[in-house]
Design a protein around this motif. Structure first.
Motif, PDB file in Angstrom:
ATOM      1  N   LYS A 269      -8.149  -2.622  10.876  1.00 50.76           N
ATOM      2  CA  LYS A 269      -8.799  -3.833  11.393  1.00 50.76           C
ATOM      3  C   LYS A 269      -9.331  -4.415  10.044  1.00 50.76           C
ATOM      4  CE  LYS A 269     -10.133  -2.692  16.070  1.00 50.76           C
ATOM      5  NZ  LYS A 269     -11.358  -2.534  16.886  1.00 50.76           N
ATOM      6  N   ALA A 270      -9.660  -3.580   9.071  1.00 50.17           N
ATOM      7  CA  ALA A 270     -10.115  -4.087   7.763  1.00 50.17           C
ATOM      8  C   ALA A 270      -8.553  -4.762   6.886  1.00 50.17           C
ATOM      9  CB  ALA A 270     -10.670  -2.935   6.984  1.00 50.17           C
ATOM     10  N   GLY A 271      -7.584  -4.628   7.455  1.00 48.16           N
ATOM     11  CA  GLY A 271      -6.355  -4.843   6.651  1.00 48.16           C
ATOM     12  C   GLY A 271      -5.801  -4.053   5.965  1.00 48.16           C
ATOM     13  N   ASN A 272      -6.204  -2.976   5.758  1.00 44.12           N
ATOM     14  CA  ASN A 272      -5.521  -1.886   5.035  1.00 44.12           C
ATOM     15  C   ASN A 272      -4.236  -1.336   5.300  1.00 44.12           C
ATOM     16  OD1 ASN A 272      -7.671  -1.842   3.151  1.00 44.12           O
ATOM     17  ND2 ASN A 272      -8.764  -0.292   4.203  1.00 44.12           N
ATOM     18  N   PHE A 273      -3.357  -1.340   4.559  1.00 40.50           N
ATOM     19  CA  PHE A 273      -1.985  -0.847   5.053  1.00 40.50           C
ATOM     20  C   PHE A 273      -1.199  -0.046   4.199  1.00 40.50           C
ATOM     21  CE2 PHE A 273       2.599  -1.383   6.249  1.00 40.50           C
ATOM     22  CZ  PHE A 273       2.638  -1.000   7.414  1.00 40.50           C
ATOM     23  N   SER A 274      -0.734   1.253   4.376  1.00 44.58           N
ATOM     24  CA  SER A 274      -0.072   1.950   3.540  1.00 44.58           C
ATOM     25  C   SER A 274       1.046   2.810   4.054  1.00 44.58           C
ATOM     26  CB  SER A 274      -1.079   3.179   2.964  1.00 44.58           C
ATOM     27  OG  SER A 274      -1.442   4.032   4.162  1.00 44.58           O
ATOM     28  N   LEU A 275       1.836   3.595   3.337  1.00 42.55           N
ATOM     29  CA  LEU A 275       2.837   4.275   4.043  1.00 42.55           C
ATOM     30  C   LEU A 275       2.457   5.302   5.347  1.00 42.55           C
ATOM     31  CD1 LEU A 275       6.036   4.675   3.968  1.00 42.55           C
ATOM     32  CD2 LEU A 275       5.570   6.547   2.412  1.00 42.55           C
ATOM     33  N   GLY A 276       1.236   5.536   5.159  1.00 38.58           N
ATOM     34  CA  GLY A 276       0.852   6.514   6.072  1.00 38.58           C
ATOM     35  C   GLY A 276       0.472   5.785   7.431  1.00 38.58           C
ATOM     36  N   HIS A 277       0.153   4.360   7.097  1.00 38.38           N
ATOM     37  CA  HIS A 277      -0.218   3.528   8.490  1.00 38.38           C
ATOM     38  C   HIS A 277       1.163   3.328   9.070  1.00 38.38           C
ATOM     39  CE1 HIS A 277      -4.164   2.585   6.210  1.00 38.38           C
ATOM     40  NE2 HIS A 277      -4.455   2.753   7.462  1.00 38.38           N
ATOM     41  N   MET A 278       2.244   2.983   8.450  1.00 40.15           N
ATOM     42  CA  MET A 278       3.555   2.710   9.001  1.00 40.15           C
ATOM     43  C   MET A 278       4.269   4.107   9.428  1.00 40.15           C
ATOM     44  SD  MET A 278       6.963   1.327   7.058  1.00 40.15           S
ATOM     45  CE  MET A 278       7.698   2.838   6.968  1.00 40.15           C
ATOM     46  N   LEU A 279       4.121   5.057   8.760  1.00 46.30           N
ATOM     47  CA  LEU A 279       4.588   6.259   9.602  1.00 46.30           C
ATOM     48  C   LEU A 279       3.758   6.717  10.977  1.00 46.30           C
ATOM     49  CD1 LEU A 279       5.200   8.594   6.594  1.00 46.30           C
ATOM     50  CD2 LEU A 279       6.834   7.085   7.786  1.00 46.30           C
ATOM     51  N   ALA A 280       2.458   6.452  11.175  1.00 44.79           N
ATOM     52  CA  ALA A 280       1.932   6.574  12.324  1.00 44.79           C
ATOM     53  C   ALA A 280       2.144   5.565  13.225  1.00 44.79           C
ATOM     54  CB  ALA A 280       0.179   6.318  11.865  1.00 44.79           C
ATOM     55  N   CYS A 281       2.711   4.464  12.874  1.00 50.55           N
ATOM     56  CA  CYS A 281       3.378   3.496  13.952  1.00 50.55           C
ATOM     57  C   CYS A 281       4.735   3.752  14.107  1.00 50.55           C
ATOM     58  CB  CYS A 281       3.290   2.028  13.269  1.00 50.55           C
ATOM     59  SG  CYS A 281       4.016   0.850  14.241  1.00 50.55           S
TER      60      CYS A 281
END
Length: 298
Positions: A269-281
């Motif tokens: 929600k804070a706008g952070n996005f990483s490869l980990g975020h993408m893989l979690a999706c």
């Protein structure tokens, strides 16, 4: 996009010879790169599924894009595909700028480089005529793997190389950028960038090497910058990647609006996005991809 085989539905799509059906075959050379390539293909398919189900999301994908690009490249019949392509590209570029680069380059140097690009400038020694992929980047500054070469015997399959073969590998890496690629030493690069030079290390001078090879200098420089690339290494690596973005008028760097990663794709929600975020999706979403069975090869 095609993904999976009859033998393994988590594998890249392959032809009858087992060759991965991807743009750059080198991405299939090792397991980590192959899996990363597969994650992006799956993310593309997840987005295709989502935007086809709710095309009201499509206009948001084109926020900030040039008017002429919309007129020339976006056709009604492939609007969803172009939207997915742009959304995924923007998220990838976000990761490069806000997660990847800050992870291994000095924050103060990176801030100065980003500031120069923000006003249309270029960090020294880049010029408008510089190659988009300079040899100093591809042949030296990004070659961190050289630091892992050991002097121990190497085993390739059932064959063990002798110590005298294996000892040539570090020497090859030391001299490759000077002899084969004819690159400037990093002391010379430091002068071009108007930053303080670091003298050659004892490990080099005791072997008669007074000018530090570019790739080695970047690692040496990082020792005094908390383990992150310093002025020379950071300028070459970050400067190359950011210049590529600056030359694309539809990139994250040039977008006419303040792009933020989508929470629907795993961003916080804070706008952070990483490869980990993408893989979690990707992990929970890949089983719900539309037409998954039709995308399998073999």
């Amino acid at each position: 996009m095609l993904f999976g085989t009859k033998q393994n539905n988590r594998d890249l799509a392959r032809n009858s010879h087992g060759t991965a059906l991807i743009g750059d075959f080198r991405n299939d050379e090792n397991q980590i790169l192959s899996q990363l390539q597969g994650a992006f293909v799956q993310m593309h398919n997840i987005l295709m599924t989502a935007l086809k189900e709710d095309e009201s999301m499509v206009p948001a994908a084109f926020s900030g894009i040039r008017a002429e690009a919309m007129a020339q490249g976006i056709k009604p019949q492939n609007g969803v595909f172009q939207a997915v392509r742009r959304v995924l590209r923007l998220h990838y570029q976000w990761m490069v700028m806000h997660d990847f680069l800050p992870a291994f380059v000095d924050a103060h140097v990176l801030k100065d480089i980003v500031a120069k690009f923000a006003v249309g400038g270029l960090p020294k020694p880049f010029t408008k005529d510089s190659p988009v992929m300079p040899i100093e980047f591809s042949g030296a500054a990004c070659s961190f793997g050289h630091a892992t070469v050991q002097n121990d015997p190497l085993t390739i399959g059932a064959q063990t190389l002798s110590i005298e073969d294996s000892r040539k590998l570090p020497h090859h890496n030391v001299f490759r950028d000077r002899m084969t690629l004819e690159l400037a030493s990093d002391q010379q690069m430091a002068r071009l960038m108007h930053v303080p030079e670091i003298a050659a290390t004892k490990e080099l001078t005791t072997h008669g090497i007074s000018k530090t090879p570019l790739w080695y200098y970047c690692l040496h420089e990082a020792e005094s910058h908390g383990g992150k690339l310093g002025p020379v290494g950071c300028t070459i690596v970050a400067g190359t990647l950011l210049r590529l973005l600056s030359l694309d008028p539809d990139s994250l760097l040039c977008s006419a609006h303040d792009f933020k990663p989508w929470t629907t794709l795993g961003a916080s929600k804070a706008g952070n996005f990483s490869l980990g975020h993408m893989l979690a999706c990707v992990e929970p979403g890949r089983d719900a991809i539309a037409h998954a069975d039709d995308l399998i090869t073999g």
